[in-house]
Design an enzyme around this catalytic site. Structure first.
Site, short mmCIF file in Angstrom:
data_model
loop_
_atom_site.label_atom_id
_atom_site.label_comp_id
_atom_site.label_asym_id
_atom_site.label_seq_id
_atom_site.Cartn_x
_atom_site.Cartn_y
_atom_site.Cartn_z
N LYS A 158 69.23 46.19 21.12
CA LYS A 158 68.52 47.14 21.98
C LYS A 158 67.75 48.19 21.17
CE LYS A 158 70.85 48.60 25.70
NZ LYS A 158 71.97 49.15 26.53
N ARG A 291 67.66 64.00 34.40
CA ARG A 291 66.71 64.41 35.44
C ARG A 291 67.25 63.99 36.80
NH1 ARG A 291 65.35 59.17 36.67
NH2 ARG A 291 65.19 57.82 34.87
#
Ligand code: ADP
Length: 446
Positions: A158, A291
């Site tokens: 990744k 967020r």
């Protein structure tokens, strides 16, 4: 509390934020591109400023224009919504230097969580369970093979700066390692300007379970249960529900407590989401989003807590309106992301909405900025609204969702509504029996 908040976003989330501001008596400023002059949040805001042409890099990502709009209107804070500048540490720092409040966590926390290797290390230190894998970035194929042999195949390579599911490569056996490492690094370099990659165990049939958290920035922090976002297409969430059909109360409290403690330990400020893969009764941290999430309404429905209101409270220094012991759990909620896309090919379908009739009634919420006659511009992502349904139980929620989907009419463009009508009638979905690969397999078969 703030006097005036500038909303640096568009679409349904801009309207969602505007509503929370209005309820608190805060003046609102909408900024918009030339393509969004007719958007509903622009019409409803107290003031609006055009910040540039349609392309996001020239408008919604244009920090100078947004800052100028803030100074012209005298806004004292900016809510970034999700996407665009919401996880941009530099933007948070620039605002701080101009004495404008960024409604979100500190630049430092955004930065740590934006680097997946640093995020994983921090999570581990905070007592969060992580996916077994390399300690840091891996460059050397020999070292990669050694790590992979230790954790066991298959493994996933990744990108440290990854996002949107890009820069990931699976290696099924040792024979795949060299190529997977090479491809992942060059893809990551091209997409993110950073070719650092790391290795972790590839989980074959996990669910995606994420915990909503909220911190007051002073060491106080709570969790608001989980969301199950396993139904994904190309790593994009399609259907989200709270609570997860796969967790019992014990597992739910266990992981929630771990995340709340981590938020306290970090001194985190504002809303955040700790994302996990869940397999065989174990949780594995994958990332933290610093967020508000698209799918935050399902959490609001089961807790009856307004997350944007809490973000505004925390950012303005008023603290959260509740404590962990006040967080209750009422029933079940499901969200369907309605995209302006063909329901089978997923080709975007911008254009004019000729007729629009959203569903209503008990337990039904539609978060959307569109209206009859509205022209969906081709420049942005295809999300046009979210249907969120609540019931006292999951079966009641599904029954209400089916009814709401039947009622929902959007004419003139293609939408993903027909896909949801099929999903809600599907036996596996009704049983809650699905993992992160279920939807792709279902779409490949149908
Ligand atoms: P991004 O930021 O690019 O979205 P994530 O780390 O959140 O990256 O992973 C995106 C998706 O990739 C996950 O929701 C899951 O479907 C899959 N994934 C990530 N890590 C693993 C893993 N170790 N094993 C299996 N699937 C994974």
């Amino acid at each position: 509390m703030f006097n005036k908040v500038l909303i640096a976003n568009r679409g349904e989330i801009a309207l969602r934020i505007l509503r929370a501001c209005k309820e608190l008596g805060i003046q609102t400023v909408a900024v918009h591109s030339t393509a969004d002059a007719e958007a509903m949040h622009v019409r409803l805001a107290d003031e609006s400023v055009c910040i540039g042409p349609p392309a996001a890099r020239d408008s919604y990502l244009n920090m100078h224009e947004i800052l100028a709009a803030c100074e012209i209107t005298g806004a004292d804070a900016i809510h970034p919504g999700y996407g665009f500048l919401s996880e941009n540490a530099k933007f948070a720092e620039i605002l701080e230097a101009h004495n404008i409040t960024f409604i979100g966590p500190s630049a430092e926390h955004i930065r740590i969580m934006g680097d997946k290797i640093a995020a994983k290390k921090t999570a581990k230190e905070l007592g969060i369970p992580v996916v077994p894998g390399s300690e840091g970035a891996v460059v050397d194929p020999v070292e990669a093979k050694k790590i992979a042999a230790d954790i066991g195949y298959p493994v996933l390579i990744k990108a440290a700066s990854g996002g949107g599911g890009r820069g990931m490569k699976v290696a099924m056996t040792e024979a795949d390692i060299v190529e997977a490492l090479h491809t992942a690094r060059s893809e990551a370099g091209a997409a993110f300007g950073d070719d650092a990659v790391y290795i972790e165990k590839y989980l074959s049939k996990p669910r995606h379970i994420e915990i909503q958290v909220l911190g007051d920035g002073k060491g106080g922090g709570v969790h608001l249960w989980e969301r199950d976002c396993s139904l994904q297409r190309r790593h994009q969430k399609v259907w989200e529900e709270a609570v997860s059909p796969a967790l019992d109360d014990k597992a739910r409290r266990r992981i929630g407590d771990i995340c709340a403690k981590a938020v306290q330990g970090l001194g985190y400020s504002g809303a955040g989401t700790v994302e996990f893969l869940y397999e065989d009764d174990e949780f594995y941290f994958i990332e933290m989003n610093t967020r508000l999430q698209v799918e935050h309404p399902v959490t609001e429905m089961i807790t009856r807590i307004d997350l944007v209101n809490e973000q505004l409270r925390v950012a303005s220094g008023n603290g959260m309106s509740f404590e962990q012991s006040d967080v209750q759990l009422f029933g079940h909620a499901i969200e369907c992301r309605i995209n302006a896309e063909h329901p089978e090919t997923f080709v975007p379908s911008p254009g004019t909405i000729q007729y629009y009739h959203p569903p209503g009634g008990l337990g039904v919420r539609v978060d959307s900025g569109v209206y009859q006659g509205y022209v969906i511009p081709p420049h942005y992502d295809s999300l046009i609204g979210k249907l969120i349904v609540h019931g006292r139980t999951r079966p009641e929620c599904l029954m209400r969702l089916r009814r709401s989907l039947d009622e929902f009419v959007v004419d003139g463009i293609e939408t993903t509504l027909p896909l949801f009508r099929k999903l809600v009638a599907n036996e596996d979905i009704q049983k809650g029996d699905y993992d992160i690969h279920w939807l792709e397999n279902y779409l490949a078969k149908s």
